[in-house]
Motif scaffolding. Structure first.
Motif, PDB file in Angstrom:
ATOM      1  N   LYS A 152     -25.244  27.374 -17.107  1.00 56.74           N
ATOM      2  CA  LYS A 152     -26.445  28.266 -17.522  1.00 56.74           C
ATOM      3  C   LYS A 152     -27.846  27.405 -16.856  1.00 56.74           C
ATOM      4  O   LYS A 152     -28.473  27.898 -16.109  1.00 56.74           O
ATOM      5  CB  LYS A 152     -26.726  28.301 -18.977  1.00 56.74           C
ATOM      6  CG  LYS A 152     -25.741  29.529 -19.543  1.00 56.74           C
ATOM      7  CD  LYS A 152     -26.076  29.866 -20.987  1.00 56.74           C
ATOM      8  CE  LYS A 152     -25.154  30.830 -21.583  1.00 56.74           C
ATOM      9  NZ  LYS A 152     -25.314  30.914 -22.800  1.00 56.74           N
ATOM     10  N   CYS A 153     -27.909  26.228 -17.292  1.00 55.36           N
ATOM     11  CA  CYS A 153     -29.073  25.236 -16.975  1.00 55.36           C
ATOM     12  C   CYS A 153     -28.889  24.545 -15.753  1.00 55.36           C
ATOM     13  O   CYS A 153     -29.736  23.826 -15.171  1.00 55.36           O
ATOM     14  CB  CYS A 153     -29.721  24.640 -18.153  1.00 55.36           C
ATOM     15  SG  CYS A 153     -28.786  23.191 -18.526  1.00 55.36           S
ATOM     16  N   LYS A 154     -27.598  24.341 -15.237  1.00 49.46           N
ATOM     17  CA  LYS A 154     -27.037  23.419 -14.137  1.00 49.46           C
ATOM     18  C   LYS A 154     -27.470  22.073 -14.380  1.00 49.46           C
ATOM     19  O   LYS A 154     -27.235  21.277 -13.434  1.00 49.46           O
ATOM     20  CB  LYS A 154     -28.058  23.988 -12.933  1.00 49.46           C
ATOM     21  CG  LYS A 154     -27.579  25.405 -12.545  1.00 49.46           C
ATOM     22  CD  LYS A 154     -26.103  25.785 -12.601  1.00 49.46           C
ATOM     23  CE  LYS A 154     -25.672  27.273 -12.123  1.00 49.46           C
ATOM     24  NZ  LYS A 154     -24.384  27.683 -12.429  1.00 49.46           N
ATOM     25  N   ASN A 155     -27.563  21.601 -15.654  1.00 49.01           N
ATOM     26  CA  ASN A 155     -27.889  20.091 -16.006  1.00 49.01           C
ATOM     27  C   ASN A 155     -26.476  19.534 -16.063  1.00 49.01           C
ATOM     28  O   ASN A 155     -25.659  20.246 -16.307  1.00 49.01           O
ATOM     29  CB  ASN A 155     -28.457  20.005 -17.167  1.00 49.01           C
ATOM     30  CG  ASN A 155     -30.340  20.015 -16.829  1.00 49.01           C
ATOM     31  OD1 ASN A 155     -30.847  19.989 -15.949  1.00 49.01           O
ATOM     32  ND2 ASN A 155     -31.040  20.067 -18.164  1.00 49.01           N
ATOM     33  N   GLU A 156     -26.399  18.216 -15.461  1.00 52.87           N
ATOM     34  CA  GLU A 156     -25.098  17.570 -15.689  1.00 52.87           C
ATOM     35  C   GLU A 156     -25.208  16.476 -16.726  1.00 52.87           C
ATOM     36  O   GLU A 156     -26.159  15.770 -16.914  1.00 52.87           O
ATOM     37  CB  GLU A 156     -25.141  16.655 -14.253  1.00 52.87           C
ATOM     38  CG  GLU A 156     -23.597  16.120 -14.465  1.00 52.87           C
ATOM     39  CD  GLU A 156     -23.043  15.436 -13.053  1.00 52.87           C
ATOM     40  OE1 GLU A 156     -21.926  15.005 -13.089  1.00 52.87           O
ATOM     41  OE2 GLU A 156     -23.881  15.817 -11.964  1.00 52.87           O
ATOM     42  N   SER A 157     -24.268  16.723 -17.699  1.00 53.63           N
ATOM     43  CA  SER A 157     -24.040  15.873 -18.615  1.00 53.63           C
ATOM     44  C   SER A 157     -22.863  15.111 -18.633  1.00 53.63           C
ATOM     45  O   SER A 157     -21.791  15.297 -18.120  1.00 53.63           O
ATOM     46  CB  SER A 157     -24.105  16.619 -20.285  1.00 53.63           C
ATOM     47  OG  SER A 157     -24.945  17.665 -20.242  1.00 53.63           O
ATOM     48  N   GLN A 158     -22.762  13.764 -19.417  1.00 47.57           N
ATOM     49  CA  GLN A 158     -21.683  12.902 -19.303  1.00 47.57           C
ATOM     50  C   GLN A 158     -20.905  13.044 -20.587  1.00 47.57           C
ATOM     51  O   GLN A 158     -21.323  12.209 -21.557  1.00 47.57           O
ATOM     52  CB  GLN A 158     -22.178  11.337 -18.946  1.00 47.57           C
ATOM     53  CG  GLN A 158     -22.567  11.171 -17.552  1.00 47.57           C
ATOM     54  CD  GLN A 158     -21.773  11.641 -16.531  1.00 47.57           C
ATOM     55  OE1 GLN A 158     -20.529  11.242 -16.506  1.00 47.57           O
ATOM     56  NE2 GLN A 158     -22.145  11.655 -15.286  1.00 47.57           N
ATOM     57  N   ILE A 159     -19.999  13.972 -20.541  1.00 50.05           N
ATOM     58  CA  ILE A 159     -19.529  14.101 -21.979  1.00 50.05           C
ATOM     59  C   ILE A 159     -18.530  12.920 -22.311  1.00 50.05           C
ATOM     60  O   ILE A 159     -18.392  12.407 -23.510  1.00 50.05           O
ATOM     61  CB  ILE A 159     -18.340  15.501 -21.812  1.00 50.05           C
ATOM     62  CG1 ILE A 159     -18.936  16.500 -21.328  1.00 50.05           C
ATOM     63  CG2 ILE A 159     -17.719  15.731 -23.335  1.00 50.05           C
ATOM     64  CD1 ILE A 159     -20.111  17.255 -22.300  1.00 50.05           C
TER      65      ILE A 159
END
Length: 233
Positions: A152-159
């Motif tokens: 949705k927001c295209k932000n990248e997270s480090q799970i």
């Protein structure tokens, strides 16, 4: 022509992921016939020998070794270009058996999978040392679940945060090739559960591009090492 041999005896997930759950192995004059996903992709797994996918395989080492030997000796793969062997995690009976039984074939090498966090890298360093001790070439390492891009927001997270530098740093330290990084994509899990090809279901996904690049690098490695021979990973 590709053969996929699943030697994860206690956790055979390949039949499910290939959409072959419930299939049975057939005996012919020339041995066991693999179960085919497509004309050029044959599969063999202990999962095809169980009466239910939930059956537990409670075997000691010698029985596992015997089945692996049988898979290599008695399955009629036909003429194949690649034999891909899916192993369980670890450095145990299955790994020792497959390296020993295929020793004379000059295995092209191992592809080692990790996730970015240190807990995973600790185990993978052991895998790399195992390969070196048994003289098994290492084609390279793949970092799986490497970051997540929100649809949705295209932000990248480090799970799974790479607290110690992830696979990239480990590969530099141990002088091993990093074949690529596959981002976390929920569709991969869905495709595996449905037994469908993720590459066909999500052709535009960044993970698909990553998979294709990794496959190309593995093929290039194999072509350089055994150009005209049967190739075994």
């Amino acid at each position: 022509q590709v053969a996929l041999l699943d030697i994860d005896i206690c956790g055979p997930s390949i039949p499910k992921m290939m959409g072959l759950e419930g299939e049975q192995v057939h005996q012919s004059g020339s041995g066991w016939s693999p179960v085919y996903v497509e004309e050029n992709l044959g599969v063999m797994s202990v999962g095809f020998l169980l009466s239910s996918p939930d059956d537990a395989v409670i075997w000691r080492g010698p029985k596992k070794n015997g089945l692996i030997k049988q898979f290599l000796r008695d399955v009629d793969w036909g003429e194949i270009d690649y034999l891909i062997v899916d192993t369980p995690p670890g450095t145990s009976d299955e790994h020792l058996s497959i390296v020993q039984y295929l020793g004379a074939t000059h295995i092209d090498g191992a592809v080692i999978i990790t996730t970015p966090q240190e807990v995973s890298l600790q185990d993978v360093r052991k895998e790399i040392n195992f390969c070196r001790k048994v003289k098994l070439p290492i084609i390279g390492v793949v970092e799986n679940m490497s970051g997540f891009v929100c649809p949705k927001c295209k932000n990248e997270s480090q799970i799974f945060p790479p607290t110690t530098g992830g696979a990239e740093k480990m590969c530099q330290n141990l002088n091993v090739s990093l074949l690529g990084k596959v981002p976390l994509d929920p569709q991969i899990g869905k495709s595996c559960d449905k037994g469908r090809s993720f590459l066909s279901e999500a052709p535009e996904s960044p993970a698909t591009l990553s998979y294709r690049n990794i496959i190309q690098r593995i093929q290039e490695y194999c072509d350089q090492h055994h150009f005209h021979e049967e190739k075994i990973i």
